[in-house]
Motif scaffolding. Structure first.
Motif, PDB file in Angstrom:
ATOM      1  N   LEU A   1      12.788  -8.320  -8.843  1.00 40.48           N
ATOM      2  CA  LEU A   1      11.657  -7.379  -8.944  1.00 40.48           C
ATOM      3  C   LEU A   1      10.494  -7.796  -8.058  1.00 40.48           C
ATOM      4  N   PHE A   2      10.124  -9.066  -8.145  1.00 38.50           N
ATOM      5  CA  PHE A   2       8.894  -9.484  -7.472  1.00 38.50           C
ATOM      6  C   PHE A   2       9.111  -9.833  -6.005  1.00 38.50           C
ATOM      7  N   CYS A   3      10.364 -10.075  -5.607  1.00 40.91           N
ATOM      8  CA  CYS A   3      10.589 -10.388  -4.185  1.00 40.91           C
ATOM      9  C   CYS A   3      11.367  -9.292  -3.478  1.00 40.91           C
ATOM     10  N   ILE A   4      12.599  -9.075  -3.891  1.00 38.98           N
ATOM     11  CA  ILE A   4      13.471  -8.185  -3.108  1.00 38.98           C
ATOM     12  C   ILE A   4      12.929  -6.758  -3.111  1.00 38.98           C
ATOM     13  N   TYR A   5      12.611  -6.260  -4.319  1.00 39.97           N
ATOM     14  CA  TYR A   5      12.147  -4.883  -4.400  1.00 39.97           C
ATOM     15  C   TYR A   5      10.847  -4.681  -3.640  1.00 39.97           C
ATOM     16  N   GLN A   6       9.937  -5.642  -3.768  1.00 37.41           N
ATOM     17  CA  GLN A   6       8.655  -5.453  -3.094  1.00 37.41           C
ATOM     18  C   GLN A   6       8.820  -5.525  -1.595  1.00 37.41           C
ATOM     19  N   LEU A   7       9.715  -6.403  -1.117  1.00 37.86           N
ATOM     20  CA  LEU A   7       9.956  -6.469   0.325  1.00 37.86           C
ATOM     21  C   LEU A   7      10.559  -5.168   0.826  1.00 37.86           C
ATOM     22  N   LYS A   8      11.448  -4.587  -0.001  1.00 45.69           N
ATOM     23  CA  LYS A   8      12.047  -3.314   0.408  1.00 45.69           C
ATOM     24  C   LYS A   8      11.012  -2.198   0.397  1.00 45.69           C
ATOM     25  N   MET A   9      10.148  -2.225  -0.619  1.00 41.61           N
ATOM     26  CA  MET A   9       9.161  -1.154  -0.734  1.00 41.61           C
ATOM     27  C   MET A   9       8.087  -1.244   0.345  1.00 41.61           C
ATOM     28  N   MET A  10       7.945  -2.414   0.937  1.00 44.69           N
ATOM     29  CA  MET A  10       6.951  -2.579   2.003  1.00 44.69           C
ATOM     30  C   MET A  10       7.225  -1.603   3.142  1.00 44.69           C
ATOM     31  N   ASN A  11       8.509  -1.291   3.361  1.00 51.94           N
ATOM     32  CA  ASN A  11       8.872  -0.397   4.463  1.00 51.94           C
ATOM     33  C   ASN A  11       8.621   1.062   4.153  1.00 51.94           C
ATOM     34  N   GLN A  12       8.369   1.353   2.896  1.00 50.59           N
ATOM     35  CA  GLN A  12       8.215   2.759   2.527  1.00 50.59           C
ATOM     36  C   GLN A  12       6.838   3.270   2.916  1.00 50.59           C
ATOM     37  N   THR A  13       6.679   4.555   2.739  1.00 46.21           N
ATOM     38  CA  THR A  13       5.456   5.181   3.223  1.00 46.21           C
ATOM     39  C   THR A  13       4.269   4.993   2.304  1.00 46.21           C
ATOM     40  N   LEU A  14       4.476   4.366   1.154  1.00 43.32           N
ATOM     41  CA  LEU A  14       3.348   4.223   0.241  1.00 43.32           C
ATOM     42  C   LEU A  14       2.281   3.285   0.797  1.00 43.32           C
ATOM     43  N   ILE A  15       2.614   2.599   1.869  1.00 41.11           N
ATOM     44  CA  ILE A  15       1.650   1.724   2.530  1.00 41.11           C
ATOM     45  C   ILE A  15       0.386   2.506   2.903  1.00 41.11           C
ATOM     46  N   GLN A  16       0.584   3.789   3.239  1.00 45.71           N
ATOM     47  CA  GLN A  16      -0.570   4.589   3.658  1.00 45.71           C
ATOM     48  C   GLN A  16      -1.594   4.765   2.546  1.00 45.71           C
ATOM     49  N   ILE A  17      -1.147   4.644   1.317  1.00 40.30           N
ATOM     50  CA  ILE A  17      -2.050   4.914   0.201  1.00 40.30           C
ATOM     51  C   ILE A  17      -2.812   3.660  -0.224  1.00 40.30           C
ATOM     52  N   THR A  18      -2.211   2.502   0.002  1.00 40.59           N
ATOM     53  CA  THR A  18      -2.885   1.279  -0.417  1.00 40.59           C
ATOM     54  C   THR A  18      -4.142   1.060   0.421  1.00 40.59           C
ATOM     55  N   PRO A  19      -5.206   0.594  -0.201  1.00 40.65           N
ATOM     56  CA  PRO A  19      -6.476   0.492   0.507  1.00 40.65           C
ATOM     57  C   PRO A  19      -6.500  -0.580   1.595  1.00 40.65           C
ATOM     58  N   SER A  20      -5.566  -1.532   1.523  1.00 35.55           N
ATOM     59  CA  SER A  20      -5.641  -2.631   2.492  1.00 35.55           C
ATOM     60  C   SER A  20      -5.405  -2.137   3.911  1.00 35.55           C
ATOM     61  N   THR A  21      -4.657  -1.050   4.035  1.00 28.22           N
ATOM     62  CA  THR A  21      -4.378  -0.557   5.376  1.00 28.22           C
ATOM     63  C   THR A  21      -5.232   0.655   5.726  1.00 28.22           C
TER      64      THR A  21
END
Lengths: 226, 69
Positions: B20-40
């Motif tokens: 959960l904390f490593c594999i899934y998050q690494l996979k989700m990093m590639n998804q488009t939700l990055i646009q919503i997070t404030p860091s980017t």
């Protein structure tokens, strides 16, 4: 028919070697990450779904709460994919394990609570006492509220475990009843089979709803503390 | 309840943490939700103050303005 009803929930082993590593890390293979210019249909569907859930869940948070987007989205996908794969025949569902759910619930809950105490200590402490409490009740209420705070992660874990376990048990029971009745009366067996079919549909829904509920509650704790 | 048998707990929890904390998050990093997070979040465009911006120069003369007469 002497088998134990809870046998499907024993962690499986092959030749004495546990198969948990394969089972728990396998669902991530469903998530495909787009590496080309044009994503294929499954990836578009997946992107649409992730965007939908993200919008649904993260719009109520402030800027600090939104830093948890990655965590919450991977949480909901992890639970949903594990639950749905567990519904396949002869498969094992890791979310029926209380240990795994407690292991998911406690760090996330503790993260939100610690974040709340660190950033807004006054607000977090104010949650221990509802406004307008009569003075003699104050010590009692503080104890109750403290207990209810610490019971939150356990409730979260037990809810998921109980729901998934109950569903699997029901499917198991009705399935074996259908099989046993098929040699006695075909009509009754058909009726039980249709109930089994409807129950399976319900369980598919429950698998997704429970993932949503777990994530929504973590998100709610986050909202209270951010 | 076989779930309460604590002998498998360590393995289950550690595998869940990896997954959960490593594999899934690494996979989700590639998804488009990055646009919503404030860091980017896109940084505001800084205004370039160029020396010829204030005064009228030939740069601002529209090319075809003399043709209107």
């Amino acid at each position: 028919m002497n088998e134990n009803l809870f046998a499907p929930f024993i962690t499986p082993t092959i030749l004495g070697i546990t198969t948990l590593p394969i089972i728990i890390t396998f669902p991530c293979l469903i998530l495909s990450s787009p590496k080309r210019w044009l994503p294929n249909r499954i990836q578009i569907l997946q992107m649409w779904l992730i965007r939908l859930i993200t919008k649904q869940m993260m719009t109520m948070h402030n800027k600090q709460g939104r830093t948890w987007t990655l965590m919450l989205m991977s949480l909901i996908l992890f639970i949903a994919s594990t639950n749905l794969l567990g519904l396949l025949p002869y498969s094992f569902t890791p979310t029926t394990q209380l240990s795994m759910n407690i292991g998911m619930a406690i760090p996330l809950w503790a993260g939100t609570v610690i974040m709340g105490f660190r950033n807004k200590p006054k607000m977090s402490l104010a949650h221990f006492l509802p406004q307008g409490t009569p003075t003699p009740l104050i010590p009692m209420l503080i104890i109750i509220e403290t207990i209810s705070l610490f019971i939150q992660p356990l409730a979260l874990a037990v809810r998921l475990t109980a729901n998934i376990t109950a569903g699997h048990l029901l499917i198991h029971l009705i399935g074996s009843a259908t099989l046993a009745l098929s040699s006695i009366s075909m009509t009754v067996s058909t009726i039980t089979f249709s109930i089994l079919f409807l129950l399976t549909l319900l369980e598919i829904a429950v698998a997704m709803i429970q993932a949503y509920v777990f994530t929504l509650l973590v998100s709610l704790y986050l909202h209270d503390n951010s | 309840m076989p779930q309460l048998n604590t002998s498998t707990w360590t393995l289950t929890i550690s595998l869940m943490i990896i997954s959960l904390f490593c594999i899934y998050q690494l996979k989700m990093m590639n998804q488009t939700l990055i646009q919503i997070t404030p860091s980017t979040e896109q940084s505001k465009l800084t205004k370039h103050t160029l020396p010829w911006e204030k005064k009228w120069t030939k740069i601002y003369l529209p090319h075809s303005s003399h043709q209107q007469f």
